[in-house]
Write an enzyme that holds these catalytic residues in place. Structure first.
Site, short mmCIF file in Angstrom:
data_model
loop_
_atom_site.label_atom_id
_atom_site.label_comp_id
_atom_site.label_asym_id
_atom_site.label_seq_id
_atom_site.Cartn_x
_atom_site.Cartn_y
_atom_site.Cartn_z
CG ASP A 195 -1.92 1.20 1.26
OD1 ASP A 195 -2.42 1.41 -0.14
OD2 ASP A 195 -2.41 1.33 2.04
CG ASP A 212 -1.76 2.27 6.41
OD1 ASP A 212 -1.96 1.41 7.14
OD2 ASP A 212 -2.07 3.01 5.78
#
Ligand code: ADP
Length: 258
Positions: A195, A212
């Protein structure tokens, strides 16, 4: 235990604007009983001392500023257990399955959220151990992940998206540093972030921190190579570099002996 501080949340504030109202609603929703229990556990373990204010709210989690016992800022990523798009998007089948009724659904959702938090913590830890530039992982407690706070004072570091390429001191150096870290993630941590984009790279003191890690997959994952190529394409697009993600991904895979 303090749940406020003068410079972050002043619950006694007289005139609340519309924005303040949303801000407090946000806190109410985050600190439901389940989450409070997670936070109390972290307090009992000496990880958290003060809860300050929200840093960001995403679709699946909120990030909160806190302080540890030494008064050092830390970031707490709190996965939602209610109204989670995370649950809706990934686990639609649970809702539709007649075997999952009421309490059972709640328990299953909590199990999934906890598994997700542990997964992010595990990925972040593996990356950090491999020397990838990422926040130092501190602890995971049910739906709460504690990590190093990246920022100045109580202000979080901007993302590359906030700054744009022109906002970087030395864009070339940042570009190569990101590539080195993507390679390190693949070769040494044996992971693909999956991501990666300008939204998940913080820029702090001329350096980067990749955040993240919830979506990261192991190198063996059948889609890992495609994710690696996509991560690279995102970086190339941001920097306006005419390289092809798949080609560079192939070079990185070769370095890993594949
Ligand atoms: P989400 O998955 O909800 O997008 P992220 O992990 O990307 O959550 O974090 C969202 C935002 O929270 C980031 O863009 C950043 O502003 C802030 N943030 C996250 N982790 C940290 C950290 N360790 N230090 C400082 N700010 C952070």
């Amino acid at each position: 235990m303090l749940v406020s501080s003068a410079d972050d949340i002043d619950v006694e504030r007289e005139s609340r604007t519309e924005k303040d109202h949303e801000y407090f609603e946000t806190l109410d929703e985050v600190f439901n009983a389940y989450t409070w229990r997670s936070l109390f556990s972290l307090m009992n373990k000496g990880v958290v001392d003060q809860i300050l204010g929200p840093l960001s709210q995403g679709k699946e989690a909120r990030v909160i500023l806190a302080k540890d016992r030494k008064g050092v800022y830390i970031a707490l990523k709190i996965y939602y257990t209610t109204t989670s798009t995370f649950i809706k998007s990934r686990y639609k089948y649970i809702m539709g399955d007649p075997r999952f009724k009421n309490k059972k659904i709640k328990k299953d959702i909590i199990d999934i959220v906890e598994a997700w938090s542990r997964k992010e913590f595990g990925n972040l830890s593996a990356a950090y151990r491999a020397g990838v530039k990422a926040p130092r992982p501190i602890a995971v407690e049910r739906n709460v992940l504690a990590m190093e706070f990246i920022g100045e004072g109580n202000r979080p570091a901007p993302t590359l998206n906030d700054l744009g390429v022109d906002g970087l001191d030395d864009p070339d150096e940042v570009f190569w540093e990101i590539l080195r870290n993507v390679e390190r993630t693949y070769v040494l941590a044996k992971l693909v972030h999956a991501d990666l984009s300008e939204f998940n790279i913080l820029y702090h003191n001329g350096d980067i921190r990749i955040i993240d890690w919830g979506s990261a997959v192991k190198r063996e994952h059948p889609l890992a190579f495609g994710y690696l190529a996509r991560d690279l394409d995102n970086v190339f697009r941001f920097f306006g570099v005419g390289l092809e993600g798949r080609r560079v991904a192939r070079l990185i895979a070769e370095r890993a002996g594949e």
